[in-house]
Scaffold this active site. Structure first.
Site, PDB file in Angstrom:
ATOM      1  N   HIS A   1       0.840  -1.195   0.000  1.00  0.00           N
ATOM      2  CA  HIS A   1       0.000   0.000   0.000  1.00  0.00           C
ATOM      3  C   HIS A   1       0.878   1.249   0.000  1.00  0.00           C
ATOM      4  O   HIS A   1       1.835   1.335   0.751  1.00  0.00           O
ATOM      5  CB  HIS A   1      -0.921  -0.026   1.215  1.00  0.00           C
ATOM      6  CG  HIS A   1      -1.931   1.055   1.225  1.00  0.00           C
ATOM      7  ND1 HIS A   1      -2.297   1.700   2.375  1.00  0.00           N
ATOM      8  CD2 HIS A   1      -2.675   1.619   0.229  1.00  0.00           C
ATOM      9  CE1 HIS A   1      -3.217   2.604   2.097  1.00  0.00           C
ATOM     10  NE2 HIS A   1      -3.456   2.562   0.797  1.00  0.00           N
TER      11      HIS A   1
ATOM     12  N   TYR B   1       4.328  12.871 -23.150  1.00  0.00           N
ATOM     13  CA  TYR B   1       3.737  12.840 -21.802  1.00  0.00           C
ATOM     14  C   TYR B   1       2.957  11.559 -21.503  1.00  0.00           C
ATOM     15  O   TYR B   1       2.070  11.546 -20.665  1.00  0.00           O
ATOM     16  CB  TYR B   1       2.874  14.079 -21.542  1.00  0.00           C
ATOM     17  CG  TYR B   1       3.614  15.353 -21.800  1.00  0.00           C
ATOM     18  CD1 TYR B   1       4.680  15.727 -20.989  1.00  0.00           C
ATOM     19  CD2 TYR B   1       3.274  16.171 -22.873  1.00  0.00           C
ATOM     20  CE1 TYR B   1       5.388  16.894 -21.236  1.00  0.00           C
ATOM     21  CE2 TYR B   1       3.978  17.348 -23.126  1.00  0.00           C
ATOM     22  CZ  TYR B   1       5.033  17.701 -22.311  1.00  0.00           C
ATOM     23  OH  TYR B   1       5.740  18.857 -22.558  1.00  0.00           O
TER      24      TYR B   1
ATOM     25  N   ASN C   1       3.207   9.088 -19.582  1.00  0.00           N
ATOM     26  CA  ASN C   1       3.802   8.592 -18.348  1.00  0.00           C
ATOM     27  C   ASN C   1       2.747   8.714 -17.263  1.00  0.00           C
ATOM     28  O   ASN C   1       2.049   9.720 -17.194  1.00  0.00           O
ATOM     29  CB  ASN C   1       5.013   9.439 -17.945  1.00  0.00           C
ATOM     30  CG  ASN C   1       6.007   9.605 -19.073  1.00  0.00           C
ATOM     31  OD1 ASN C   1       6.665   8.660 -19.459  1.00  0.00           O
ATOM     32  ND2 ASN C   1       6.099  10.811 -19.622  1.00  0.00           N
TER      33      ASN C   1
END
Length: 127
Positions: free
Chosen positions: A20, A116, A118
């Site tokens: 987590h 971009y 990503n």
């Protein structure tokens, strides 16, 4: 033998170690990778594997609590693609996104050549 749709052993092993709040970055082929990062390089040639192919597999095989894109991708095809996989990303500048890379547990490099393309995936829990 483990039953999984993911056949890439380094990727599967790295995903099994996530917890987590850990982060996984799906990176296009031009994103600068910081020294020392754990990189799973899935780029074969430009366009293969694509950002979408990797996003599709990872969203099916991990719990994603939230995601982050570069502000420069807001309103574009990358944001729409993320939304189609149930991700409603937050936005930070591209420079800030690059600054987050050393914190990522895994960077998955694709052959994607879209600007971009990503995303930072923030791990959640299944309970």
């Amino acid at each position: 033998m483990l039953k999984s749709e993911i056949l890439n052993a380094p990727l599967l092993g790295a995903l099994a170690k996530l917890g987590h709040t850990d982060t996984v970055v799906i990176a296009d082929c031009g994103l600068p990778i910081p020294a020392g990062a754990t990189v799973i390089d899935l780029a074969v040639v430009q366009g293969l594997l694509s950002f979408e192919q990797v996003l599709s597999v990872l969203t099916r095989n991990m719990v994603v609590e939230n995601s982050t894109l570069a502000a420069e991708a807001e309103g574009g095809a990358v944001q729409e693609l993320c939304a189609s996989y149930g991700l409603e990303p937050g936005f930070i500048s591209h420079e800030s996104l690059k600054a987050e890379l050393p914190k990522a547990k895994i960077i998955v490099r694709t052959g994607e050549a879209t600007p971009y393309a990503n995303v930072i995936l923030h791990c959640g829990v299944a309970f």
